[in-house]
Design a protein around this motif. Structure first.
Motif, short mmCIF file in Angstrom:
data_model
loop_
_atom_site.label_atom_id
_atom_site.label_comp_id
_atom_site.label_asym_id
_atom_site.label_seq_id
_atom_site.Cartn_x
_atom_site.Cartn_y
_atom_site.Cartn_z
N UNK A 176 -13.20 26.72 -25.20
CA UNK A 176 -11.90 27.41 -25.24
C UNK A 176 -11.07 27.10 -24.00
N UNK A 177 -9.85 26.65 -24.20
CA UNK A 177 -8.99 26.22 -23.10
C UNK A 177 -8.11 27.34 -22.59
N UNK A 178 -7.69 27.26 -21.33
CA UNK A 178 -6.70 28.22 -20.82
C UNK A 178 -5.39 28.04 -21.58
N UNK A 179 -4.67 29.11 -21.74
CA UNK A 179 -3.39 29.03 -22.43
C UNK A 179 -2.23 28.93 -21.48
N UNK A 180 -2.46 28.40 -20.28
CA UNK A 180 -1.43 28.31 -19.26
C UNK A 180 -1.80 27.15 -18.34
N UNK A 181 -0.86 26.74 -17.50
CA UNK A 181 -1.08 25.59 -16.62
C UNK A 181 -2.13 25.89 -15.56
N UNK A 182 -3.08 24.98 -15.42
CA UNK A 182 -4.14 25.16 -14.42
C UNK A 182 -4.46 23.83 -13.74
N UNK A 183 -5.16 23.93 -12.63
CA UNK A 183 -5.78 22.77 -12.01
C UNK A 183 -7.28 22.96 -12.06
N UNK A 184 -8.02 21.87 -11.98
CA UNK A 184 -9.47 21.92 -12.14
C UNK A 184 -10.17 21.59 -10.82
N UNK A 185 -11.03 22.49 -10.38
CA UNK A 185 -11.88 22.24 -9.22
C UNK A 185 -13.26 21.89 -9.73
N UNK A 209 -8.40 17.62 -22.79
CA UNK A 209 -8.22 18.65 -23.82
C UNK A 209 -7.60 19.92 -23.28
N UNK A 210 -7.91 20.23 -22.03
CA UNK A 210 -7.34 21.44 -21.42
C UNK A 210 -5.97 21.20 -20.79
N UNK A 211 -5.49 19.95 -20.83
CA UNK A 211 -4.19 19.60 -20.25
C UNK A 211 -4.10 20.01 -18.79
N UNK A 212 -5.13 19.63 -18.05
CA UNK A 212 -5.22 19.98 -16.63
C UNK A 212 -4.16 19.22 -15.84
N UNK A 213 -3.48 19.92 -14.93
CA UNK A 213 -2.45 19.30 -14.11
C UNK A 213 -3.03 18.42 -13.00
N UNK A 214 -4.13 18.84 -12.41
CA UNK A 214 -4.71 18.10 -11.29
C UNK A 214 -6.19 18.42 -11.19
N UNK A 215 -6.96 17.50 -10.62
CA UNK A 215 -8.41 17.68 -10.45
C UNK A 215 -8.76 17.52 -8.98
N UNK A 216 -9.53 18.48 -8.45
CA UNK A 216 -9.97 18.44 -7.05
C UNK A 216 -11.49 18.40 -7.00
N UNK A 217 -12.04 17.45 -6.27
CA UNK A 217 -13.48 17.33 -6.11
C UNK A 217 -13.90 18.04 -4.82
N UNK A 218 -14.92 18.89 -4.91
CA UNK A 218 -15.43 19.62 -3.75
C UNK A 218 -16.96 19.56 -3.78
N UNK A 219 -17.62 19.84 -2.65
CA UNK A 219 -19.09 19.87 -2.64
C UNK A 219 -19.64 20.99 -3.51
#
Length: 297
Positions: A176-185, A209-219
């Motif tokens: 299930x995807x968010x129904x609003x703009x998000x970024x992915x960590x 599929x989730x139409x993510x605006x940006x992706x951030x990689x973290x430890x």
């Protein structure tokens, strides 16, 4: 008065996404810091900042929660809010960063602390796992348990807000995807890990599929392996990144005054003194019955 945001592990401190996000305070667990040191440092922090909001996974060791409550009790402080969160470790870190960003706004300490519960509803936290045999926080069916023993099996799991488990590559592997703009960590097992799970499904298929605006990689937080029941995983959290949207979400909620401590709050209980909001059709809490300084789940 300023409000500091604290977490219980250095791994829960994510790098800021802008130049204005304050640093988080780290309150080490008992095995890393003597009680006397914890008391002195927390007292100094309150003198400097005024208020302290502590976020920590509800699944943390009992000793961690006990230390936090002990410090607050011994300091006899009503300016410390302890907020255990029923979220995966990475989601706690993402929420802490959101509160850190909001802490520079004009939100009062009481509203900021209560905002933690509100903003959890807008987090989508999950993981890509190679096995769900030891997964305890999300319901796992018999078929998925059996599939965990198959070579190369991969699972997409959503723990929050709605638990869901799918087999990656098995056709219907949509969460299930968010129904609003998000970024992915995203946080994955160390590249040197012999069984590292590839993050292609998370950063590629899921993000698309989730139409993510940006992706951030973290430890990857160390506690993530225990929370998810496997050391081979890719953990992810989708969250609202726009600070103006976050502020509007919090500011649009009706504010009231805590009938016990007098602090401004949103929601149905005070994050600092734990007093519940009196029901309009029920009796008010007696002024002589002080609510215990304990956190609400």
């Amino acid at each position: 008065m300023p409000t500091a945001i604290a977490v219980t592990s250095r791994e829960l401190v994510l790098p800021p996404t802008d130049g204005q996000t304050p640093a988080a305070v780290v309150l080490p667990p008992p095995h890393e810091q003597p009680l006397e040191t914890a008391l002195a440092e927390t007292a100094a922090l309150l003198d400097r900042e005024g208020f302290l909001v502590v976020l920590y996974p509800a699944a943390d060791a009992a000793a961690t929660a006990q230390r936090l409550h002990t410090v607050r009790a011994l300091l006899e402080s009503d300016r410390i809010a302890l907020l255990p969160l029923d979220l995966p470790p990475l989601a706690v870190a993402v929420l802490a960063r959101q509160l850190r960003r909001l802490s520079v706004s004009d939100l009062s300490p009481g509203v900021l602390a209560c905002a933690a519960r509100l903003l959890t509803h807008y987090l989508h936290a999950g993981a890509q796992l190679n096995s769900v045999a030891r997964l305890e926080h999300v319901p796992v069916g018999l078929a998925s348990h059996v599939a965990s023993w198959l070579p190369g099996a991969q699972f997409g799991v959503l723990a929050h807000p709605t638990p869901r488990l799918v087999r990656v590559g098995a056709g219907d592997d949509t969460l299930p995807a968010p129904g609003y703009a998000t970024e992915l960590t995203v946080a994955h097992s160390h590249p040197g890990h012999p069984g590292r799970t590839g993050a292609d499904w998370v950063t590629g298929t899921l993000a698309t599929r989730w139409r993510i605006d940006d992706v951030h990689q973290v430890p990857l937080p160390a506690e993530s392996a225990r929370w998810w029941g496997t050391g081979r995983l890719t953990e992810f959290t989708a969250a609202i990144a726009d600070l103006s949207v976050l502020y509007q979400l919090v500011a649009s909620v009706r504010r009231t005054e805590c009938h016990w401590c007098g602090r401004e709050l949103i929601g149905d209980w005070c994050a600092f003194c734990s007093a519940p909001m009196p029901r309009a059709d029920g009796p008010r809490r007696s002024a002589t019955a002080r609510p215990a300084l304990t956190s609400r789940p």
